[in-house]
Design a protein around this motif. Structure first.
Motif, PDB file in Angstrom:
ATOM      1  N   GLU A  74       3.781  -5.542   2.706  1.00 29.76           N
ATOM      2  CA  GLU A  74       5.192  -5.652   3.101  1.00 29.76           C
ATOM      3  C   GLU A  74       6.038  -4.604   2.388  1.00 29.76           C
ATOM      4  O   GLU A  74       6.905  -3.966   3.000  1.00 29.76           O
ATOM      5  N   ALA A  75       5.834  -4.429   1.093  1.00 28.33           N
ATOM      6  CA  ALA A  75       6.627  -3.461   0.338  1.00 28.33           C
ATOM      7  C   ALA A  75       6.413  -2.052   0.878  1.00 28.33           C
ATOM      8  O   ALA A  75       7.375  -1.276   1.021  1.00 28.33           O
ATOM      9  N   CYS A  76       5.167  -1.710   1.170  1.00 31.31           N
ATOM     10  CA  CYS A  76       4.862  -0.379   1.682  1.00 31.31           C
ATOM     11  C   CYS A  76       5.521  -0.152   3.046  1.00 31.31           C
ATOM     12  O   CYS A  76       6.157   0.877   3.283  1.00 31.31           O
ATOM     13  N   VAL A  77       5.384  -1.119   3.932  1.00 38.88           N
ATOM     14  CA  VAL A  77       5.993  -1.009   5.258  1.00 38.88           C
ATOM     15  C   VAL A  77       7.513  -0.892   5.142  1.00 38.88           C
ATOM     16  O   VAL A  77       8.152  -0.078   5.827  1.00 38.88           O
ATOM     17  N   GLU A  86      18.073   5.718  -6.691  1.00 38.69           N
ATOM     18  CA  GLU A  86      18.741   6.850  -6.058  1.00 38.69           C
ATOM     19  C   GLU A  86      17.765   7.897  -5.540  1.00 38.69           C
ATOM     20  O   GLU A  86      18.116   8.701  -4.699  1.00 38.69           O
ATOM     21  N   GLY A  87      16.530   7.908  -6.080  1.00 40.75           N
ATOM     22  CA  GLY A  87      15.700   9.075  -5.917  1.00 40.75           C
ATOM     23  C   GLY A  87      14.733   9.106  -4.758  1.00 40.75           C
ATOM     24  O   GLY A  87      14.269  10.172  -4.375  1.00 40.75           O
ATOM     25  N   ARG A  88      14.384   7.955  -4.175  1.00 39.33           N
ATOM     26  CA  ARG A  88      13.330   7.957  -3.162  1.00 39.33           C
ATOM     27  C   ARG A  88      13.410   6.693  -2.322  1.00 39.33           C
ATOM     28  O   ARG A  88      14.048   5.720  -2.709  1.00 39.33           O
ATOM     29  N   ALA A  89      12.748   6.733  -1.158  1.00 36.59           N
ATOM     30  CA  ALA A  89      12.703   5.547  -0.309  1.00 36.59           C
ATOM     31  C   ALA A  89      11.907   4.462  -1.005  1.00 36.59           C
ATOM     32  O   ALA A  89      10.866   4.719  -1.614  1.00 36.59           O
ATOM     33  N   VAL A  90      12.384   3.208  -0.903  1.00 38.49           N
ATOM     34  CA  VAL A  90      11.786   2.118  -1.665  1.00 38.49           C
ATOM     35  C   VAL A  90      11.702   0.867  -0.794  1.00 38.49           C
ATOM     36  O   VAL A  90      12.516   0.656   0.106  1.00 38.49           O
ATOM     37  N   GLY A  91      10.689   0.051  -1.068  1.00 38.82           N
ATOM     38  CA  GLY A  91      10.549  -1.241  -0.412  1.00 38.82           C
ATOM     39  C   GLY A  91      10.114  -2.275  -1.426  1.00 38.82           C
ATOM     40  O   GLY A  91       9.389  -1.956  -2.369  1.00 38.82           O
ATOM     41  N   VAL A  92      10.541  -3.520  -1.253  1.00 44.51           N
ATOM     42  CA  VAL A  92      10.163  -4.592  -2.178  1.00 44.51           C
ATOM     43  C   VAL A  92       9.834  -5.831  -1.371  1.00 44.51           C
ATOM     44  O   VAL A  92      10.389  -6.052  -0.282  1.00 44.51           O
ATOM     45  N   ALA A 102       9.243   0.256   2.651  1.00 46.78           N
ATOM     46  CA  ALA A 102       9.645   1.543   2.074  1.00 46.78           C
ATOM     47  C   ALA A 102       9.835   2.587   3.172  1.00 46.78           C
ATOM     48  O   ALA A 102      10.723   3.445   3.088  1.00 46.78           O
ATOM     49  N   TYR A 103       9.011   2.518   4.208  1.00 49.79           N
ATOM     50  CA  TYR A 103       9.103   3.469   5.315  1.00 49.79           C
ATOM     51  C   TYR A 103      10.032   2.992   6.435  1.00 49.79           C
ATOM     52  O   TYR A 103      10.309   3.744   7.370  1.00 49.79           O
ATOM     53  N   GLY A 104      10.467   1.730   6.367  1.00 51.15           N
ATOM     54  CA  GLY A 104      11.288   1.200   7.447  1.00 51.15           C
ATOM     55  C   GLY A 104      10.495   0.968   8.710  1.00 51.15           C
ATOM     56  O   GLY A 104      11.041   1.058   9.819  1.00 51.15           O
ATOM     57  N   GLY A 105       9.190   0.662   8.561  1.00 50.20           N
ATOM     58  CA  GLY A 105       8.329   0.485   9.718  1.00 50.20           C
ATOM     59  C   GLY A 105       8.183  -0.968  10.125  1.00 50.20           C
ATOM     60  O   GLY A 105       8.963  -1.842   9.731  1.00 50.20           O
ATOM     61  N   ARG A 106       7.138  -1.226  10.938  1.00 44.87           N
ATOM     62  CA  ARG A 106       6.835  -2.578  11.402  1.00 44.87           C
ATOM     63  C   ARG A 106       5.618  -3.096  10.650  1.00 44.87           C
ATOM     64  O   ARG A 106       4.699  -2.354  10.336  1.00 44.87           O
ATOM     65  N   LEU A 107       5.597  -4.407  10.400  1.00 44.34           N
ATOM     66  CA  LEU A 107       4.535  -4.987   9.591  1.00 44.34           C
ATOM     67  C   LEU A 107       3.152  -4.698  10.155  1.00 44.34           C
ATOM     68  O   LEU A 107       2.200  -4.461   9.407  1.00 44.34           O
ATOM     69  N   VAL A 108       3.027  -4.700  11.476  1.00 50.33           N
ATOM     70  CA  VAL A 108       1.718  -4.470  12.084  1.00 50.33           C
ATOM     71  C   VAL A 108       1.142  -3.114  11.667  1.00 50.33           C
ATOM     72  O   VAL A 108      -0.080  -2.937  11.613  1.00 50.33           O
ATOM     73  N   GLN A 109       2.006  -2.162  11.329  1.00 50.94           N
ATOM     74  CA  GLN A 109       1.526  -0.844  10.907  1.00 50.94           C
ATOM     75  C   GLN A 109       0.882  -0.881   9.520  1.00 50.94           C
ATOM     76  O   GLN A 109       0.212   0.076   9.131  1.00 50.94           O
ATOM     77  N   GLY A 110       1.070  -1.954   8.796  1.00 42.67           N
ATOM     78  CA  GLY A 110       0.516  -2.037   7.451  1.00 42.67           C
ATOM     79  C   GLY A 110      -0.747  -2.860   7.333  1.00 42.67           C
ATOM     80  O   GLY A 110      -1.372  -2.885   6.270  1.00 42.67           O
ATOM     81  N   PHE A 111      -1.167  -3.523   8.420  1.00 46.87           N
ATOM     82  CA  PHE A 111      -2.298  -4.435   8.309  1.00 46.87           C
ATOM     83  C   PHE A 111      -3.596  -3.739   7.902  1.00 46.87           C
ATOM     84  O   PHE A 111      -4.404  -4.284   7.171  1.00 46.87           O
ATOM     85  N   GLY A 112      -3.813  -2.535   8.385  1.00 48.95           N
ATOM     86  CA  GLY A 112      -5.075  -1.860   8.096  1.00 48.95           C
ATOM     87  C   GLY A 112      -5.080  -1.013   6.839  1.00 48.95           C
ATOM     88  O   GLY A 112      -6.098  -0.386   6.526  1.00 48.95           O
ATOM     89  N   LEU A 113      -3.987  -0.973   6.101  1.00 45.09           N
ATOM     90  CA  LEU A 113      -3.915  -0.102   4.928  1.00 45.09           C
ATOM     91  C   LEU A 113      -4.817  -0.615   3.810  1.00 45.09           C
ATOM     92  O   LEU A 113      -4.840  -1.813   3.516  1.00 45.09           O
ATOM     93  N   PRO A 114      -5.546   0.276   3.134  1.00 45.91           N
ATOM     94  CA  PRO A 114      -6.399  -0.149   2.017  1.00 45.91           C
ATOM     95  C   PRO A 114      -5.577  -0.265   0.736  1.00 45.91           C
ATOM     96  O   PRO A 114      -5.260   0.730   0.090  1.00 45.91           O
ATOM     97  N   LEU A 115      -5.254  -1.482   0.344  1.00 44.36           N
ATOM     98  CA  LEU A 115      -4.339  -1.689  -0.779  1.00 44.36           C
ATOM     99  C   LEU A 115      -4.942  -2.549  -1.884  1.00 44.36           C
ATOM    100  O   LEU A 115      -4.226  -2.998  -2.776  1.00 44.36           O
ATOM    101  N   ASP A 116      -6.252  -2.762  -1.846  1.00 47.32           N
ATOM    102  CA  ASP A 116      -6.907  -3.521  -2.900  1.00 47.32           C
ATOM    103  C   ASP A 116      -7.067  -2.648  -4.141  1.00 47.32           C
ATOM    104  O   ASP A 116      -6.920  -1.423  -4.084  1.00 47.32           O
TER     105      ASP A 116
END
Length: 254
Positions: A183-186, A132-138, A188-202
């Motif tokens: 994918e989960a991060c993208v 209920e509390g925040r935008a979420v992606g899985v 959560a924001y309702g964005g496009r996958l290409v916007q997540g390719f460069g994110l530092p998630l290691d």
């Protein structure tokens, strides 16, 4: 459940009666429950025919059209995933799951008033996140072939992450972890996958992404979710505070 429609592709002739599944398979959230608690449900989508038929009755016309497509195995798994999501969301909201009406963002992210819902499916497993509390992606993914994983990491990931995948004793598993996080991060924001390719998630889970770039304002907290051996999963929540994650496995009532 009311009415009767055609069975989803691959289920065979319609049975005289479909066993009824109750409107809830989990109790609604208790009053005063933590608003930032994220429920993650893993949904095995290879279910017996009576379960598929009962869940099909919950789907809306657009969902039924997809379930009735030419790929029989996909149709059955789609039916189970989307029917179970309806049961879980309906239980959380205290509403009839067959009457839930989804609203969709510009890139197809589903939602419903009063509840953040996101879901994913890969092979014979689906996952749904509810809060209920925040935008979420899985996201859930079946582990890929190691050679494909290394090649895709070099194409889509930052250079340091691509090298970490190639050097890992289990490159396919590591790649899939990082792909799920993206994918989960993208989502959560309702964005496009290409916007997540460069994110530092290691790095070790959870990862706090201070600046999600073009996706939107940060931070975004990304956390790995335990999954069966050949799968990996992750959940992402937008916002500053830590989120409690409660993981469970869905099973249809007897």
């Amino acid at each position: 459940m009311t009415g009767s429609g055609p069975a989803p592709a691959g289920t065979g002739p319609a049975a005289p009666t479909a066993p009824a599944l109750p409107a809830t398979s989990v109790a609604p959230a208790a009053p005063g429950a933590r608003a930032d608690l994220i429920d993650i449900w893993l949904i095995p989508t290879d279910q017996p025919e009576p379960v598929v038929r009962a869940l099909y009755e919950l789907l809306d016309p657009a969902e039924r059209a997809r379930a009735d497509g030419p790929d029989r195995r996909f149709g059955r798994r789609f039916t189970v995933a989307h029917g179970a999501v309806r049961l879980l969301a309906g239980a959380r909201l205290g509403r009839d799951p067959a009457r839930l009406v989804w609203r969709y963002g510009p890139h197809g992210k589903p939602g419903i008033d009063g509840l953040a819902v996101n879901h994913s499916a890969s092979g014979a497993l689906a996952a749904v996140a509810l809060t209920e509390g925040r935008a979420v992606g899985v996201d859930v993914e079946e582990v890929r072939d190691a050679r494909v994983a290394v090649r895709m990491a070099r194409r889509y990931f930052p250079a340091a992450e691509a090298e970490s995948v190639a050097a890992d004793p289990d490159p396919a598993g590591r790649f899939t972890v990082l792909w799920c996080r993206r994918e989960a991060c993208v989502k959560a924001y309702g964005g496009r996958l290409v916007q997540g390719f460069g994110l530092p998630l290691d790095g070790p889970s959870p990862v706090l992404l201070a600046d999600p770039g073009a996706l939107g304002p940060g931070p975004c907290r990304v956390e790995d979710v335990p999954a069966p051996d050949r799968f990996r999963a992750a959940v992402a929540a937008v916002g500053i505070g830590p989120s409690g994650v409660r993981r469970r496995v869905w099973s249809p009532p007897d």
